[in-house]
Enzyme design. Structure first.
Site, PDB file in Angstrom:
ATOM      1  N   LYS A 131       0.816  -1.236  -0.103  1.00  0.00           N
ATOM      2  CA  LYS A 131      -0.058  -0.047  -0.028  1.00  0.00           C
ATOM      3  C   LYS A 131       0.997   1.359  -0.008  1.00  0.00           C
ATOM      4  O   LYS A 131       0.837   2.143  -0.764  1.00  0.00           O
ATOM      5  CB  LYS A 131      -1.028   0.139   1.261  1.00  0.00           C
ATOM      6  CG  LYS A 131      -2.042  -1.200   1.288  1.00  0.00           C
ATOM      7  CD  LYS A 131      -2.954  -0.991   2.278  1.00  0.00           C
ATOM      8  CE  LYS A 131      -1.953  -1.237   3.736  1.00  0.00           C
ATOM      9  NZ  LYS A 131      -1.421  -2.506   3.959  1.00  0.00           N
TER      10      LYS A 131
ATOM     11  N   ARG B  59      -9.743   0.255   8.756  1.00  0.00           N
ATOM     12  CA  ARG B  59      -9.091  -1.039   9.073  1.00  0.00           C
ATOM     13  C   ARG B  59     -10.421  -1.898   9.839  1.00  0.00           C
ATOM     14  O   ARG B  59     -10.313  -3.167   9.800  1.00  0.00           O
ATOM     15  CB  ARG B  59      -8.107  -1.022   9.635  1.00  0.00           C
ATOM     16  CG  ARG B  59      -6.862  -1.307   8.870  1.00  0.00           C
ATOM     17  CD  ARG B  59      -5.610  -1.086  10.123  1.00  0.00           C
ATOM     18  NE  ARG B  59      -4.341  -1.493   9.652  1.00  0.00           N
ATOM     19  CZ  ARG B  59      -3.204  -1.083   9.067  1.00  0.00           C
ATOM     20  NH1 ARG B  59      -3.211   0.069   8.636  1.00  0.00           N
ATOM     21  NH2 ARG B  59      -2.155  -1.811   8.984  1.00  0.00           N
TER      22      ARG B  59
ATOM     23  N   ARG C 171      11.312  -5.510   4.727  1.00  0.00           N
ATOM     24  CA  ARG C 171      11.115  -4.043   4.587  1.00  0.00           C
ATOM     25  C   ARG C 171      12.128  -3.221   5.312  1.00  0.00           C
ATOM     26  O   ARG C 171      12.320  -3.407   6.347  1.00  0.00           O
ATOM     27  CB  ARG C 171       9.594  -3.614   4.944  1.00  0.00           C
ATOM     28  CG  ARG C 171       9.430  -2.205   4.969  1.00  0.00           C
ATOM     29  CD  ARG C 171       7.857  -1.856   4.988  1.00  0.00           C
ATOM     30  NE  ARG C 171       7.198  -2.604   5.929  1.00  0.00           N
ATOM     31  CZ  ARG C 171       5.791  -2.687   6.124  1.00  0.00           C
ATOM     32  NH1 ARG C 171       5.111  -1.879   5.085  1.00  0.00           N
ATOM     33  NH2 ARG C 171       5.417  -3.305   7.001  1.00  0.00           N
TER      34      ARG C 171
ATOM     35  N   ARG D 146      11.207  -1.059  10.777  1.00  0.00           N
ATOM     36  CA  ARG D 146      10.149  -0.866  11.681  1.00  0.00           C
ATOM     37  C   ARG D 146      10.032  -1.872  12.747  1.00  0.00           C
ATOM     38  O   ARG D 146      10.312  -2.922  12.522  1.00  0.00           O
ATOM     39  CB  ARG D 146       8.700  -1.113  11.081  1.00  0.00           C
ATOM     40  CG  ARG D 146       8.400   0.366  10.223  1.00  0.00           C
ATOM     41  CD  ARG D 146       7.254  -0.027   9.385  1.00  0.00           C
ATOM     42  NE  ARG D 146       5.970  -0.684   9.975  1.00  0.00           N
ATOM     43  CZ  ARG D 146       4.719  -0.674   9.272  1.00  0.00           C
ATOM     44  NH1 ARG D 146       4.718  -0.181   8.099  1.00  0.00           N
ATOM     45  NH2 ARG D 146       3.887  -1.297   9.937  1.00  0.00           N
TER      46      ARG D 146
ATOM     47  N   ARG E 175      -0.678  -9.376  13.300  1.00  0.00           N
ATOM     48  CA  ARG E 175      -1.291  -8.196  12.343  1.00  0.00           C
ATOM     49  C   ARG E 175      -2.101  -9.090  11.448  1.00  0.00           C
ATOM     50  O   ARG E 175      -2.945  -8.413  10.725  1.00  0.00           O
ATOM     51  CB  ARG E 175      -0.124  -7.397  11.855  1.00  0.00           C
ATOM     52  CG  ARG E 175       0.666  -6.399  12.716  1.00  0.00           C
ATOM     53  CD  ARG E 175       1.916  -5.951  12.463  1.00  0.00           C
ATOM     54  NE  ARG E 175       1.848  -5.268  11.225  1.00  0.00           N
ATOM     55  CZ  ARG E 175       2.918  -4.980  10.553  1.00  0.00           C
ATOM     56  NH1 ARG E 175       4.119  -5.374  10.971  1.00  0.00           N
ATOM     57  NH2 ARG E 175       2.688  -4.302   9.457  1.00  0.00           N
TER      58      ARG E 175
HETATM   59  P1  ADP Z   1       2.122  -2.088   3.175  1.00  0.00           P
HETATM   60  O1  ADP Z   1       2.199  -0.462   3.054  1.00  0.00           O
HETATM   61  O2  ADP Z   1       0.802  -2.423   2.591  1.00  0.00           O
HETATM   62  O3  ADP Z   1       2.413  -2.692   4.424  1.00  0.00           O
HETATM   63  P2  ADP Z   1       4.656  -1.782   1.781  1.00  0.00           P
HETATM   64  O4  ADP Z   1       4.512  -0.734   0.496  1.00  0.00           O
HETATM   65  O5  ADP Z   1       5.677  -1.018   2.656  1.00  0.00           O
HETATM   66  O6  ADP Z   1       3.394  -2.420   2.429  1.00  0.00           O
HETATM   67  O7  ADP Z   1       5.482  -2.891   1.018  1.00  0.00           O
HETATM   68  C1  ADP Z   1       5.757  -4.076   2.032  1.00  0.00           C
HETATM   69  C2  ADP Z   1       7.249  -4.490   1.687  1.00  0.00           C
HETATM   70  O8  ADP Z   1       7.092  -5.204   0.126  1.00  0.00           O
HETATM   71  C3  ADP Z   1       8.335  -3.318   1.334  1.00  0.00           C
HETATM   72  O9  ADP Z   1       9.653  -3.808   1.741  1.00  0.00           O
HETATM   73  C4  ADP Z   1       8.234  -3.269  -0.128  1.00  0.00           C
HETATM   74  O10 ADP Z   1       9.430  -2.829  -0.809  1.00  0.00           O
HETATM   75  C5  ADP Z   1       7.742  -4.667  -0.658  1.00  0.00           C
HETATM   76  N1  ADP Z   1       6.926  -4.498  -1.888  1.00  0.00           N
HETATM   77  C6  ADP Z   1       5.854  -3.860  -2.330  1.00  0.00           C
HETATM   78  N2  ADP Z   1       5.266  -4.035  -3.357  1.00  0.00           N
HETATM   79  C7  ADP Z   1       5.853  -5.256  -3.682  1.00  0.00           C
HETATM   80  C8  ADP Z   1       5.700  -6.073  -5.016  1.00  0.00           C
HETATM   81  N3  ADP Z   1       4.915  -5.615  -5.808  1.00  0.00           N
HETATM   82  N4  ADP Z   1       6.871  -7.119  -5.099  1.00  0.00           N
HETATM   83  C9  ADP Z   1       7.306  -7.346  -4.189  1.00  0.00           C
HETATM   84  N5  ADP Z   1       7.779  -6.769  -3.096  1.00  0.00           N
HETATM   85  C10 ADP Z   1       6.906  -5.426  -3.005  1.00  0.00           C
HETATM   86  P1  AMP Z   2       0.549   0.289   8.776  1.00  0.00           P
HETATM   87  O1  AMP Z   2       1.853   1.324   8.666  1.00  0.00           O
HETATM   88  O2  AMP Z   2      -0.418   0.706   8.026  1.00  0.00           O
HETATM   89  O3  AMP Z   2       1.108  -0.967   8.418  1.00  0.00           O
HETATM   90  O4  AMP Z   2      -0.002   0.413  10.444  1.00  0.00           O
HETATM   91  C1  AMP Z   2       0.993   0.226  11.421  1.00  0.00           C
HETATM   92  C2  AMP Z   2       0.111  -0.147  12.641  1.00  0.00           C
HETATM   93  O5  AMP Z   2      -0.533   1.200  13.039  1.00  0.00           O
HETATM   94  C3  AMP Z   2      -0.729  -1.197  12.504  1.00  0.00           C
HETATM   95  O6  AMP Z   2      -0.503  -2.483  12.924  1.00  0.00           O
HETATM   96  C4  AMP Z   2      -1.930  -0.603  13.934  1.00  0.00           C
HETATM   97  O7  AMP Z   2      -1.356  -0.842  15.236  1.00  0.00           O
HETATM   98  C5  AMP Z   2      -1.723   0.970  13.657  1.00  0.00           C
HETATM   99  N1  AMP Z   2      -2.844   1.532  12.704  1.00  0.00           N
HETATM  100  C6  AMP Z   2      -2.605   2.241  11.427  1.00  0.00           C
HETATM  101  N2  AMP Z   2      -3.746   2.314  11.012  1.00  0.00           N
HETATM  102  C7  AMP Z   2      -4.832   2.033  11.799  1.00  0.00           C
HETATM  103  C8  AMP Z   2      -6.142   1.932  11.596  1.00  0.00           C
HETATM  104  N3  AMP Z   2      -6.798   2.443  10.634  1.00  0.00           N
HETATM  105  N4  AMP Z   2      -6.689   1.594  12.718  1.00  0.00           N
HETATM  106  C9  AMP Z   2      -6.240   0.944  13.748  1.00  0.00           C
HETATM  107  N5  AMP Z   2      -4.760   0.777  13.997  1.00  0.00           N
HETATM  108  C10 AMP Z   2      -3.854   1.515  12.678  1.00  0.00           C
END
Ligand code: ADP
Ligand code: AMP
Ligand code: ZN
Length: 214
Positions: free
Chosen positions: A13, A88, A127, A160, A171
């Site tokens: 995302k 969420r 990541r 993270r 999660r």
């Molecule tokens: P989210 O915001 O949904 O938690 P991220 O955008 O941070 O996910 O992506 C999670 C991890 O996967 C990051 O390390 C990113 O570089 C990697 N990633 C994102 N898109 C892809 C993809 N299409 N294929 C492989 N790895 C990806």
């Molecule tokens: P994310 O960066 O989207 O993976 O979110 C990291 C963490 O932040 C999640 O595991 C939750 O603990 C908190 N969080 C983010 N967005 C929300 C949401 N919409 N509602 C509740 N908790 C959230």
């Protein structure tokens, strides 16, 4: 363009959000980023959020809805916005609908980045982030040019606190129980589209843009 990006943790995302907000010049609103900023600042909100985030649980709905309500009321959201990681829960989705209606904004379009569960732990654990510019990398799937260093600004990359295998299990459980029901919510609203998130990053962006420019 009023977009919300759905998908399990690690689906891509944040990565896709960066590409889409550039294409449409709209603000990127990530509740996860907002909570991480509050944790870094050591505010009351940050303290409350940190306990939930470290446990891989959700921050309570009333807290999360409150910060999104405040953010969406800002002027820069009138021309559009991209929500990343919110809603969420069904309660958050209902609240968002109300907020959007109150503000007189068009209904949001929900884009779901579909990635099977078995890929998500590897994505999260690998990541890496740049705290300076917000860029996201992956040690295997999207590595920086020089190991451990951001391409944009040379900053050392970090991980993270919640990107561990153990926290990811929690999660993913939360996603299945509380977030997945949103798929039916947005299908019923007639604004739901899923894209295949297992493809290369650029191809996923292309598919999302196709839907949005549809
Ligand atoms: P989210 O915001 O949904 O938690 P991220 O955008 O941070 O996910 O992506 C999670 C991890 O996967 C990051 O390390 C990113 O570089 C990697 N990633 C994102 N898109 C892809 C993809 N299409 N294929 C492989 N790895 C990806
Ligand atoms: P994310 O960066 O989207 O993976 O979110 C990291 C963490 O932040 C999640 O595991 C939750 O603990 C908190 N969080 C983010 N967005 C929300 C949401 N919409 N509602 C509740 N908790 C959230
Ligand atoms: Zn950087």
């Amino acid at each position: 363009m009023h977009i919300l990006l759905m998908g399990p943790p690690g689906a891509g995302k944040g990565t896709q959000a960066a590409n889409l907000v550039k294409a449409f010049s709209i603000p990127h609103i990530s509740t996860g980023d907002m909570f991480r900023a509050a944790v870094a600042e050591g505010t009351e909100l940050g303290k409350q959020a940190k306990a939930c985030m470290d446990a891989g649980k959700l921050v309570p709905d009333e807290v999360t809805i409150g910060i999104v309500r405040e953010r969406l009321a800002k002027d820069d959201c009138k021309k559009g916005f991209l929500l990343d990681g919110f809603p969420r829960t069904v309660e958050q989705a209902r609240a968002l609908k109300g907020i959007v209606e109150e503000l007189g904004l068009p209904a949001v379009q929900a884009l779901d980045i579909h990635v099977p569960k078995e890929d998500l732990v590897e994505r999260a654990v690998g990541r890496r982030l740049c705290k300076k510019c917000g860029a996201t990398y992956h040690v295997k799937f999207h590595p920086p040019k020089a190991e451990g260093v951001c391409d944009n600004d040379g900053e050392a990359l970090c991980q993270r606190a919640d990107d561990t295998e153990e926290t990811m299990q929690s999660r993913l459980g939360v996603y299945e129980e509380q977030t997945k029901p949103l798929i039916d919510f947005y299908k019923a609203e007639g604004v739901y589209t899923a894209v295949d998130g297992r493809q290369p990053i650029e191809k996923v962006t292309e598919d999302l843009l196709k839907v949005l420019k549809g």
